[in-house]
Design a protein around this motif. Structure first.
Motif, PDB file in Angstrom:
ATOM      1  N   LEU A  68      -4.577 -62.434   1.454  1.00 57.30           N
ATOM      2  CA  LEU A  68      -4.672 -63.197   2.657  1.00 57.30           C
ATOM      3  C   LEU A  68      -6.301 -62.700   4.487  1.00 57.30           C
ATOM      4  N   SER A  69      -6.893 -62.023   3.920  1.00 60.91           N
ATOM      5  CA  SER A  69      -7.977 -62.406   4.617  1.00 60.91           C
ATOM      6  C   SER A  69      -8.632 -63.748   4.512  1.00 60.91           C
ATOM      7  N   ARG A  70      -8.814 -64.278   2.748  1.00 60.50           N
ATOM      8  CA  ARG A  70      -9.663 -65.225   3.120  1.00 60.50           C
ATOM      9  C   ARG A  70      -8.139 -66.171   3.234  1.00 60.50           C
ATOM     10  N   LYS A  71      -7.432 -66.683   3.114  1.00 57.73           N
ATOM     11  CA  LYS A  71      -6.556 -67.826   3.563  1.00 57.73           C
ATOM     12  C   LYS A  71      -6.335 -67.657   5.326  1.00 57.73           C
ATOM     13  N   PHE A  72      -6.601 -66.727   5.785  1.00 62.27           N
ATOM     14  CA  PHE A  72      -7.013 -66.421   7.322  1.00 62.27           C
ATOM     15  C   PHE A  72      -8.284 -67.294   7.891  1.00 62.27           C
ATOM     16  N   LYS A  73      -9.173 -67.192   7.353  1.00 62.92           N
ATOM     17  CA  LYS A  73     -10.535 -67.773   7.172  1.00 62.92           C
ATOM     18  C   LYS A  73     -10.376 -69.274   7.128  1.00 62.92           C
ATOM     19  N   ASP A  74      -9.500 -70.029   5.707  1.00 62.48           N
ATOM     20  CA  ASP A  74      -9.510 -70.614   5.117  1.00 62.48           C
ATOM     21  C   ASP A  74      -8.769 -71.506   5.815  1.00 62.48           C
ATOM     22  N   PHE A  75      -7.640 -71.316   6.969  1.00 60.83           N
ATOM     23  CA  PHE A  75      -6.352 -72.050   7.294  1.00 60.83           C
ATOM     24  C   PHE A  75      -6.975 -73.429   8.104  1.00 60.83           C
ATOM     25  N   ASP A  76      -6.758 -74.410   7.826  1.00 64.87           N
ATOM     26  CA  ASP A  76      -7.953 -75.099   9.368  1.00 64.87           C
ATOM     27  C   ASP A  76      -6.473 -74.826  10.770  1.00 64.87           C
ATOM     28  N   LYS A  77      -7.381 -74.766  11.315  1.00 66.05           N
ATOM     29  CA  LYS A  77      -6.669 -74.568  12.820  1.00 66.05           C
ATOM     30  C   LYS A  77      -6.522 -75.957  13.069  1.00 66.05           C
ATOM     31  N   ASP A  78      -7.268 -76.780  13.142  1.00 63.52           N
ATOM     32  CA  ASP A  78      -7.198 -77.880  13.602  1.00 63.52           C
ATOM     33  C   ASP A  78      -6.803 -79.311  13.055  1.00 63.52           C
ATOM     34  N   SER A  79      -6.152 -79.028  12.468  1.00 66.35           N
ATOM     35  CA  SER A  79      -4.956 -79.946  11.609  1.00 66.35           C
ATOM     36  C   SER A  79      -3.663 -79.531  11.499  1.00 66.35           C
ATOM     37  N   ILE A  80      -2.740 -78.381  12.320  1.00 61.08           N
ATOM     38  CA  ILE A  80      -1.746 -78.181  12.153  1.00 61.08           C
ATOM     39  C   ILE A  80      -0.739 -78.905  11.766  1.00 61.08           C
ATOM     40  N   PRO A  81       0.053 -79.087  10.593  1.00 65.35           N
ATOM     41  CA  PRO A  81       1.141 -80.078  11.172  1.00 65.35           C
ATOM     42  C   PRO A  81       2.256 -79.557  12.566  1.00 65.35           C
TER      43      PRO A  81
END
Length: 219
Positions: A10-23
């Motif tokens: 979960l922690s890695r997914k938070f870090k890797d989440f692309d916040k600049d391209s949210i659908p």
């Protein structure tokens, strides 16, 4: 929710989440969650501290997404301005290159014209010197011809005078030969002296009228 919180990545997914391209679909669901009154960090903390952190992350992500949507047109405009600026710089560089090439071509043309002008000037100077020598030669030739003309005129006048006096001279010579040809030299001398005396005494005659024909024809 428990399954999500129990995910070890979960922690890695938070870090890797692309916040600049949210659908858009995800953004719409996220806004729906954030607007809920019970989706509050204080309320989530009563149930689970991890849920509080997840709630705070979702709220921050929603706020970031709203801000990104607000600045997106400005960012796009900025990118367009940057692209236009880059195009203008490229065009300016192209024009500068063309100007440099045109300037170099103009300088080369001027150098060629200058070299040709210098060569023409040298050729003119050579022609001037050659013409000066030819003029001096022509002046010398003219002087020589003038002197020859004077001599020819003198000779012509002498020939005219000789032609005029030729009948008389032949008559004197013929008479002298007829009368004195058979005489001795002494007698011919007295005859010549007598003719000379007659020329002196006769107006319009000179001793040359007798001496010259005898010298020219009899020696």
């Amino acid at each position: 929710a428990k399954a999500v919180l129990a995910d070890p990545n979960l922690s890695r997914k938070f870090k890797d989440f692309d916040k600049d391209s949210i659908p858009e679909k995800v953004s719409f669901k996220l806004q729906g969650c954030v607007r809920r009154e019970d989706f509050d960090p204080a309320v989530m903390e009563q149930h689970c501290k991890a849920a509080k952190a997840f709630c705070m992350w979702c709220r921050a992500l929603s706020a970031y997404d709203d801000l990104l949507k607000e600045v997106a047109p400005k960012k796009k405009k900025q990118q367009e301005q940057i692209a236009e600026h880059e195009q203008a710089v490229a065009k300016l560089e192209g024009l500068r290159k063309e100007m440099d090439e045109a300037l170099l071509a103009a300088v080369a043309t001027l150098n060629e014209s200058l070299e040709k002008a210098v060569a023409d000037l040298q050729e003119l100077e050579t022609d001037r010197q050659r013409s000066g020598k030819q003029l001096k030669g022509a002046e010398a030739l003219s002087t020589s011809l003038q002197e020859r003309q004077k001599r020819w005129q003198q000779q012509s006048q002498e020939l005219k005078r000789a032609a005029t006096s030729l009948p008389g001279a032949l008559l004197i010579v013929a008479a002298y030969i007829a009368y004195a040809g058979a005489m001795r030299a002494k007698v011919r001398g007295r005859l010549h002296a007598g003719l000379t005396q007659i020329c002196k005494e006769t107006p319009g005659l000179t001793t040359r009228a007798v001496d010259r024909p005898l010298q020219e024809f009899l020696g």
